[in-house]
Design a protein around this motif. Structure first.
Motif, PDB file in Angstrom:
ATOM      1  N   PHE A  57      20.968   6.976   4.318  1.00 15.03           N
ATOM      2  CA  PHE A  57      19.883   5.745   3.744  1.00 15.03           C
ATOM      3  C   PHE A  57      18.717   6.227   2.536  1.00 15.03           C
ATOM      4  O   PHE A  57      17.940   7.375   2.706  1.00 15.03           O
ATOM      5  CB  PHE A  57      18.353   4.978   4.774  1.00 15.03           C
ATOM      6  N   GLN A  58      18.309   6.081   1.333  1.00 13.48           N
ATOM      7  CA  GLN A  58      17.506   6.226   0.160  1.00 13.48           C
ATOM      8  C   GLN A  58      16.227   5.063   0.442  1.00 13.48           C
ATOM      9  O   GLN A  58      16.551   3.884   0.472  1.00 13.48           O
ATOM     10  CB  GLN A  58      18.095   6.404  -1.227  1.00 13.48           C
ATOM     11  N   PHE A  59      15.250   5.038  -0.818  1.00 11.75           N
ATOM     12  CA  PHE A  59      14.619   4.986  -0.308  1.00 11.75           C
ATOM     13  C   PHE A  59      13.963   4.464  -2.334  1.00 11.75           C
ATOM     14  O   PHE A  59      14.077   5.042  -2.606  1.00 11.75           O
ATOM     15  CB  PHE A  59      12.861   4.989   0.146  1.00 11.75           C
ATOM     16  N   GLU A  60      13.238   2.928  -2.306  1.00 11.99           N
ATOM     17  CA  GLU A  60      12.786   2.861  -3.951  1.00 11.99           C
ATOM     18  C   GLU A  60      11.551   3.355  -4.315  1.00 11.99           C
ATOM     19  O   GLU A  60      11.087   4.608  -4.781  1.00 11.99           O
ATOM     20  CB  GLU A  60      13.106   1.330  -4.258  1.00 11.99           C
ATOM     21  N   TRP A  70       9.676   7.074   7.002  1.00 11.44           N
ATOM     22  CA  TRP A  70       9.063   6.545   5.734  1.00 11.44           C
ATOM     23  C   TRP A  70       7.708   6.810   5.293  1.00 11.44           C
ATOM     24  O   TRP A  70       7.285   7.096   4.412  1.00 11.44           O
ATOM     25  CB  TRP A  70       9.686   5.049   5.767  1.00 11.44           C
ATOM     26  N   GLU A 100      11.129  -1.426   4.187  1.00  8.46           N
ATOM     27  CA  GLU A 100      11.816  -0.103   3.270  1.00  8.46           C
ATOM     28  C   GLU A 100      13.094  -0.238   3.713  1.00  8.46           C
ATOM     29  O   GLU A 100      14.169   0.030   3.149  1.00  8.46           O
ATOM     30  CB  GLU A 100      11.070   0.599   3.300  1.00  8.46           C
ATOM     31  N   GLY A 110      15.390  -3.029   3.666  1.00  8.14           N
ATOM     32  CA  GLY A 110      15.407  -3.255   2.346  1.00  8.14           C
ATOM     33  C   GLY A 110      16.939  -2.460   1.994  1.00  8.14           C
ATOM     34  O   GLY A 110      17.564  -2.377   1.046  1.00  8.14           O
ATOM     35  N   ASN A 111      17.049  -1.664   2.160  1.00  9.35           N
ATOM     36  CA  ASN A 111      18.014   0.012   2.067  1.00  9.35           C
ATOM     37  C   ASN A 111      18.755  -0.258   3.319  1.00  9.35           C
ATOM     38  O   ASN A 111      19.453   0.696   2.728  1.00  9.35           O
ATOM     39  CB  ASN A 111      17.483   0.869   2.206  1.00  9.35           C
ATOM     40  N   GLN A 149      19.226   0.650   6.242  1.00  7.86           N
ATOM     41  CA  GLN A 149      19.369   0.932   7.535  1.00  7.86           C
ATOM     42  C   GLN A 149      19.399  -0.216   9.176  1.00  7.86           C
ATOM     43  O   GLN A 149      19.660   0.233   9.777  1.00  7.86           O
ATOM     44  CB  GLN A 149      17.694   1.838   7.366  1.00  7.86           C
TER      45      GLN A 149
END
Length: 284
Positions: free
Chosen positions: A23-26, A81, A258, A261-262, A264
């Motif tokens: 999972f990536q974060f903005e 995070w 977050e 939102g992604n 996860q």
């Protein structure tokens, strides 16, 4: 040529599906100037997470001392995070978690906990994590004839001590039999020591799956009072911190946003048998 390209694409897709999803974060954490040292201390020293043993939310393996469960995974994902990577665990009855937090035995109530008037006097809360609803549980056949929250009055009703259910039932004038553990509570309704219990629907469903012969059932089609959702504890599941730990709470709250939102948070919910319906308390 086309067949070769399609075959290569198929292999790529299959190969990708075999690898655990990353999972990536903005957004990066941006809390350096919030004013209090709680986040900086947590990033350096780690945090102690407090919870009660209550599958599927949280449990501790006695052999490995590793914590597992839906809430544990959500909390750790959000805090990671924010840059917090060291975790210790304290396990205790639910009703002892807020006193332990205020006494600084733990840094986070990592058992999902809801906003209620009494709790707001003592602690602060993160933003929303996920959602589940209340369930009235009775003996099979509903011999006490319970069909609504009003019909709980005058009967023996069980709830976990210090829970949102306990607080709300007392507010509406129900005499509550309080239990310290899930095992005691489910034993009481299964053996007829109480007429009903008010519990989390997720927890009840998990118990009924694991104990198919248990002589209990959920009362269907019960209207949920608005104040139970918006004031007395069955809004969003959240986590609790000390009021003075503002920067840690702010970072934790954004971390929850977050991971919601992604994707996860959705992945964690599904791992424990839930769905995206549990992301929101209002109908999707």
């Amino acid at each position: 040529m086309l067949k070769s390209v399609l075959a290569a694409l198929f292999v790529a897709v299959v190969s990708t599906g075999a690898v655990a999803q990353e999972f990536q974060f903005e957004a990066p954490p941006l809390f350096d100037n919030c004013g209090d040292p709680s986040l900086a201390k947590a990033k350096t020293e780690g945090v102690t997470l407090g919870f009660s043993p209550s599958p599927p939310y949280s449990s501790l393996d006695p052999a490995t001392k590793q914590a597992t469960g839906l809430d544990v995974e959500l909390v750790e994902a959000a805090l990671k995070w924010a840059g917090v990577t060291k975790f210790k665990y304290e396990v205790m009855p639910f009703g002892q978690l807020i006193p332990a937090l205020l006494a600084k035995r733990i840094d986070v109530v990592a058992a999902n906990i809801h906003v209620t008037p009494d709790r707001l006097k003592a602690v602060s809360f993160t933003g929303p994590a996920w959602w589940y609803g209340p369930a009235i549980v009775v003996a099979k056949g509903n011999p006490a004839g319970i069909t609504s929250f009003d019909t709980l009055k005058g009967k023996k009703i069980g709830a976990i001590a210090g829970s949102a259910a306990d607080e709300y039932l007392r507010k509406i004038g129900v005499a509550v039999t309080a239990f310290q553990t899930d095992a005691e509570e489910f034993s009481a309704i299964s053996t007829g020591r109480v007429d009903a219990i008010l519990e989390d629907d997720v927890k009840v469903i998990e118990f009924m799956k694991a104990n198919a012969a248990s002589p209990i059932e959920i009362v269907q089609n019960v209207a949920i009072p608005d104040e139970l959702i918006f004031k007395f504890g069955y809004g969003y599941a959240r986590y609790a911190l000390r009021k003075e730990d503002c920067s840690l709470r702010s970072a934790f709250t954004q971390g929850l946003a977050e991971v919601r939102g992604n994707g996860q948070a959705s992945s964690i919910l599904k791992k424990y048998g839930l769905t995206n319906r549990n992301m929101f308390f209002f109908p999707l």
